[in-house]
Motif scaffolding. Structure first.
Motif, PDB file in Angstrom:
ATOM      1  N   CYS A 161       0.840  -1.265  -0.171  1.00  0.00           N
ATOM      2  CA  CYS A 161      -0.179   0.042  -0.052  1.00  0.00           C
ATOM      3  C   CYS A 161       0.868   1.271  -0.096  1.00  0.00           C
ATOM      4  O   CYS A 161       1.539   1.656   0.925  1.00  0.00           O
ATOM      5  N   LYS A 175      -8.386  -9.709   5.850  1.00  0.00           N
ATOM      6  CA  LYS A 175      -8.113  -8.716   7.055  1.00  0.00           C
ATOM      7  C   LYS A 175      -8.788  -9.427   8.282  1.00  0.00           C
ATOM      8  O   LYS A 175      -9.869 -10.112   8.394  1.00  0.00           O
ATOM      9  N   GLU A 233      -5.837   7.755   8.114  1.00  0.00           N
ATOM     10  CA  GLU A 233      -5.511   8.725   6.785  1.00  0.00           C
ATOM     11  C   GLU A 233      -4.197   8.867   6.900  1.00  0.00           C
ATOM     12  O   GLU A 233      -3.417   9.795   7.621  1.00  0.00           O
ATOM     13  N   SER A 234      -3.249   8.667   5.593  1.00  0.00           N
ATOM     14  CA  SER A 234      -1.907   8.506   5.494  1.00  0.00           C
ATOM     15  C   SER A 234      -1.428   9.969   5.938  1.00  0.00           C
ATOM     16  O   SER A 234      -0.620  10.123   6.579  1.00  0.00           O
TER      17      SER A 234
HETATM   18  N1  LIG Z   1      -7.091   7.906   1.986  1.00  0.00           N
HETATM   19  C1  LIG Z   1      -6.421   6.873   2.705  1.00  0.00           C
HETATM   20  C2  LIG Z   1      -6.478   5.545   1.705  1.00  0.00           C
HETATM   21  C3  LIG Z   1      -6.028   4.205   2.291  1.00  0.00           C
HETATM   22  C4  LIG Z   1      -6.227   3.046   1.471  1.00  0.00           C
HETATM   23  O1  LIG Z   1      -7.063   3.014   0.400  1.00  0.00           O
HETATM   24  N2  LIG Z   1      -5.748   1.954   1.625  1.00  0.00           N
HETATM   25  C5  LIG Z   1      -5.832   0.984   1.031  1.00  0.00           C
HETATM   26  C6  LIG Z   1      -4.915  -0.146   0.673  1.00  0.00           C
HETATM   27  S1  LIG Z   1      -3.543   0.812  -0.397  1.00  0.00           S
HETATM   28  C7  LIG Z   1      -6.744   0.053   1.924  1.00  0.00           C
HETATM   29  O2  LIG Z   1      -6.471  -0.447   3.276  1.00  0.00           O
HETATM   30  N3  LIG Z   1      -7.943  -0.760   1.428  1.00  0.00           N
HETATM   31  C8  LIG Z   1      -8.860  -1.500   2.237  1.00  0.00           C
HETATM   32  C9  LIG Z   1      -9.061  -2.763   1.422  1.00  0.00           C
HETATM   33  O3  LIG Z   1      -7.997  -3.230   0.698  1.00  0.00           O
HETATM   34  O4  LIG Z   1      -9.841  -3.568   1.725  1.00  0.00           O
HETATM   35  C10 LIG Z   1      -5.117   6.999   3.077  1.00  0.00           C
HETATM   36  O5  LIG Z   1      -4.743   8.144   2.428  1.00  0.00           O
HETATM   37  O6  LIG Z   1      -4.591   6.501   4.228  1.00  0.00           O
END
Ligand SMILES: N[C@@H](CCC(=O)N[C@@H](CS)C(=O)NCC(=O)O)C(=O)O
Length: 237
Positions: A13, A40, A78-79
């Protein structure tokens, strides 16, 4: 003195790698726990991040195993918020400079990453837009760079926001993974990193980002290559 930090992350990620780079820049003691996004753990959403995404941080609270998070720790997600949180905990890291103008410039660059670079890259990767659209987004960021150094001169939040996406784009392009025309990827990454011609300034900047220790220590190129091969192999079929 900052309290205990547990970072919930996943190697694949790019958002999660932002938090990892920030912690590495800050030399922050912390615990990392890998979340398998394909499978997860059932406790993750209810006890850590209701959005069920990585990255997330559990801050403070008792010294419990990461897979048994305590209700007493503060949960954050949130990153970009996490990177700023780490910058606030460790002001000497320089991730967010004290000068208000430089802080605003860093955030403006991040906005360009989020609203221009990332969407243009994803559209090109999927084969949904021509390379020139991606090049225009790269040119936009190039126009924000100072003559030398990182996005605001010194290394900051701005660079941390971009690097994980740049690194993954480089892997996809080098290996020609994606839905864009076959054979185009290696030529595109060559033109973006050659340090001469249309992208000379940002090419130097890209190479500086990819050479940074905090990036290299948090990026598993072999793993990303294998996962991308599986994910993008069928896009041209
Ligand atoms: N806006 C969020 C996006 C985080 C995100 O989309 N993470 C993805 C992996 S890259 C995630 O955990 N998705 C949930 C999933 O795959 O079920 C951030 O900036 O942290």
């Amino acid at each position: 003195m900052p309290e205990r930090i547990v970072l919930y992350t996943a190697k694949i990620c790019p958002y999660a790698q932002r938090a990892e780079i920030a912690l590495a820049e800050a030399k922050a003691p912390h615990i990392q726990y890998q979340i398998d996004l394909q499978n997860k753990p059932e406790w993750y959403a209810p006890k850590v991040n209701p959005a069920s995404k990585v990255p997330a941080i559990a801050y403070g609270g008792p010294d419990v195993p990461p897979d048994q998070p305590s209700p007493e720790s503060v949960k954050l997600a949130e990153s970009l918020i996490l990177v700023e949180f780490i910058a606030d905990l460790f002001p000497d890291s320089g991730i967010l400079p004290a000068d208000p103008v430089l802080r605003a410039k860093a955030r403006f660059f991040v906005d360009g990453v989020s609203t221009k670079f990332v969407p243009a890259w994803q559209a090109y990767l999927q084969g949904k837009s021509p390379v020139e659209d991606f090049y225009k987004a790269v040119e936009y960021l190039q126009g924000l760079l100072p003559e030398q150094g990182y996005a605001i001169g010194r290394y900051s939040l701005a660079d941390i926001a971009l690097t994980p996406f740049l690194a993954r784009a480089r892997v996809a392009l080098l290996n020609d993974f994606g839905g864009y025309p076959q054979g185009e990827g290696p030529k595109v990454i060559e033109s973006l990193t050659s340090e001469s011609g249309r992208f000379a300034r940002i090419g130097k900047y890209f190479n500086d980002l990819l050479a940074r220790e905090s990036f290299k220590a948090t990026f598993d190129e072999g793993y990303i290559t294998e996962r991308y091969k599986a994910r993008f192999a069928d896009l041209r079929k």
